[in-house]
Design an enzyme around this catalytic site. Structure first.
Site, short mmCIF file in Angstrom:
data_model
loop_
_atom_site.label_atom_id
_atom_site.label_comp_id
_atom_site.label_asym_id
_atom_site.label_seq_id
_atom_site.Cartn_x
_atom_site.Cartn_y
_atom_site.Cartn_z
N HIS A 12 -7.61 8.13 17.98
CA HIS A 12 -7.25 8.78 16.72
C HIS A 12 -8.56 8.92 15.93
O HIS A 12 -8.88 8.15 15.04
CB HIS A 12 -6.24 7.89 15.98
CG HIS A 12 -5.90 8.36 14.60
ND1 HIS A 12 -5.34 9.59 14.35
CD2 HIS A 12 -6.06 7.76 13.39
CE1 HIS A 12 -5.17 9.73 13.04
NE2 HIS A 12 -5.60 8.63 12.44
N ARG A 65 -10.64 4.69 4.96
CA ARG A 65 -11.94 5.35 4.82
C ARG A 65 -11.94 6.24 3.59
O ARG A 65 -10.89 6.72 3.14
CB ARG A 65 -12.30 6.13 6.08
CG ARG A 65 -11.45 7.34 6.34
CD ARG A 65 -12.00 8.14 7.50
NE ARG A 65 -11.02 9.12 7.97
CZ ARG A 65 -11.33 10.29 8.49
NH1 ARG A 65 -12.60 10.63 8.63
NH2 ARG A 65 -10.39 11.12 8.90
N VAL A 99 -1.66 0.84 12.81
CA VAL A 99 -1.89 2.05 12.01
C VAL A 99 -3.28 2.00 11.36
O VAL A 99 -3.98 3.01 11.26
CB VAL A 99 -0.79 2.19 10.92
CG1 VAL A 99 -1.01 3.42 10.06
CG2 VAL A 99 0.59 2.22 11.57
N ARG A 104 -13.71 7.14 10.92
CA ARG A 104 -12.83 5.96 11.03
C ARG A 104 -13.57 4.79 11.68
O ARG A 104 -13.33 3.63 11.36
CB ARG A 104 -11.57 6.32 11.82
CG ARG A 104 -10.72 7.37 11.10
CD ARG A 104 -9.45 7.65 11.84
NE ARG A 104 -8.69 8.75 11.25
CZ ARG A 104 -8.73 10.00 11.67
NH1 ARG A 104 -9.49 10.33 12.71
NH2 ARG A 104 -8.02 10.93 11.08
N ASP A 109 -1.19 12.57 14.88
CA ASP A 109 -1.94 13.68 15.46
C ASP A 109 -1.01 14.62 16.22
O ASP A 109 -1.15 15.84 16.18
CB ASP A 109 -3.03 13.15 16.40
CG ASP A 109 -3.96 12.19 15.69
OD1 ASP A 109 -4.55 12.60 14.67
OD2 ASP A 109 -4.07 11.04 16.12
N ASN A 135 -7.05 1.85 10.57
CA ASN A 135 -8.13 2.48 11.35
C ASN A 135 -9.35 1.59 11.57
O ASN A 135 -9.64 0.73 10.74
CB ASN A 135 -8.57 3.77 10.64
CG ASN A 135 -7.61 4.90 10.94
OD1 ASN A 135 -7.20 5.07 12.09
ND2 ASN A 135 -7.26 5.66 9.91
N GLY A 144 0.81 -1.23 0.00
CA GLY A 144 0.00 0.00 0.00
C GLY A 144 0.84 1.28 0.00
O GLY A 144 2.07 1.23 0.04
C1 LMR Z 1 -5.23 10.11 8.90
O1 LMR Z 1 -5.49 10.63 9.98
O2 LMR Z 1 -4.78 10.76 7.97
C2 LMR Z 1 -5.48 8.65 8.71
O3 LMR Z 1 -5.92 8.10 9.91
C3 LMR Z 1 -6.41 8.36 7.60
C4 LMR Z 1 -7.81 8.83 7.89
O4 LMR Z 1 -8.74 8.05 7.67
O5 LMR Z 1 -7.97 9.96 8.30
#
Ligand code: LMR
Length: 357
Positions: free
Chosen positions: A275, A180, A217, A186, A247, A219, A102
């Protein structure tokens, strides 16, 4: 297609009996023959013309340890202690990566292989997990790794079975999951992705190093990390991390921008919670140039409303711009997270990670 084991024993004529066993009939249908290992203490004596009677050759009936396919140049073996440059190197570590074909992995793998993550004296083996659908792409990734001539990258293997790929893993970077799309939260991915992490937890529990460090990692990463650790009861729960470093990095960038300083001046940022859009990026304890953020940025309304929302929703905004989720910055934040776990945190600072508590 699942991997199948195929054992063929061929007895050759005369008393010189040779045994061969085929290696796995693997995904790409390669069959090779190699000699069966003979036990060190087996003694083969002569035939009836002598006084001694021929002892039966003991064939090792143990299942060979399953291994994913090594790739190209990485199937060669080397004695690292033989070379002048390599003999001071540390022991090789195994890094398993899911979702290896990926976008995130495409950035991450080359950073890992370059030595910038684990250091210039740490040789690594990359164990890449993909899916049946992505297997050709996985081969493409392995080819690019070959062509990059990274001195520290000593082994690359690819596979689609977590029980094989996670064998003896010292690190497991669990990236592979459905991402997503625009308009999704998420948490909407839980139905699909939760199952993946339950399976991968079981596989880690069965075959990984007992001290494997796991960074989730895919989601929703906090929930997936919890699912994974609950399915791996033999691995310490403290070894599981959900990636909140992305974040933290995003929060640091926004604080630096507002304060008009470079982002290396921002420290002590914590991300509380998932997250997700419910997370709380903590500006109360954060510092800029060692001074509490609230003394540097006087605009409390911005801190409480715009800043918080900006960090919470950054991933979604990126999806709208790109048409797909973040990849490069996620890979960088995985690197940051690993580095923080293997090197001492600067005095007085801290890092964010989703851990079981
Ligand atoms: C992000 O924060 O960029 C990743 O977790 C992808 C997402 O779905 O936001």
């Amino acid at each position: 297609m699942a991997l199948a084991d195929l054992h063929t024993k061929i007895d050759l004529q005369n008393s010189s009996q040779l045994s061969y066993v085929s290696t796995r009939l693997s995904y790409n249908h390669r069959i090779s023959l190699r000699p069966l290992p003979q036990p060190h203490n087996s003694r083969i004596c002569c035939s009836v013309t002598s006084k001694e009677v021929q002892a039966p050759v003991t064939v090792n009936t143990e299942e060979p340890k399953k291994k994913p396919d090594c790739y190209g140049i990485f199937c060669l073996t080397y004695d690292l202690m033989a070379g002048e440059e390599t003999k001071s190197w540390k022991k090789l570590i195994n890094i398993a990566i899911s979702g290896a074909a990926g976008m995130i992995s495409n950035h991450l793998l080359f950073k890992l292989a370059s030595g910038e993550v684990f250091g210039p004296d740490q040789p690594i083996a990359l164990k890449l997990l993909g899916s049946e659908r992505s297997f050709e792409a996985l081969e493409g990734v392995a080819m690019e790794l070959e062509d990059s001539l990274f001195p520290l990258l000593r082994e690359v293997s690819i596979g689609i079975d977590a029980y094989e790929v996670f064998q003896d893993a010292d690190w497991a970077l669990l990236i592979g999951a459905k991402p997503r799309g625009p308009g999704m939260e998420r948490a909407d991915l839980l139905d699909i992705n939760g199952q993946i992490f339950a399976e991968q937890g079981k596989a880690l529990n069965a075959v990984a190093s007992r001290n494997v460090k796991v960074i989730v990692v895919g989601n929703p990463c906090n929930t997936n990390a919890l699912i994974c650790l609950k399915n791996a009861p033999d691995i310490p729960a403290k070894n599981f991390h959900a990636l909140t470093r992305l974040d933290e990095n995003r929060a640091k960038c926004q604080l630096a921008l507002k304060a008009g300083v470079f982002y290396d001046k921002v420290s002590n940022v914590t991300i509380w919670g998932n997250h997700s859009t419910t997370q709380v990026p903590d500006f109360l304890n954060a510092k800029i140039n060692g001074i509490p953020v609230k003394e540097v940025i006087k605009d409390t309304k911005w801190l409480e409303e715009e800043f918080t929302e900006m960090v919470q929703k950054r991933g979604g905004v990126l999806i709208k711009k790109w048409g797909r989720s973040s990849a490069a910055s996620t890979a960088v934040s995985v690197v940051d997270a690993i580095r923080s776990l293997v090197t001492p945190t600067p005095e007085g600072d801290w890092i964010s990670s989703g851990v079981s508590s």
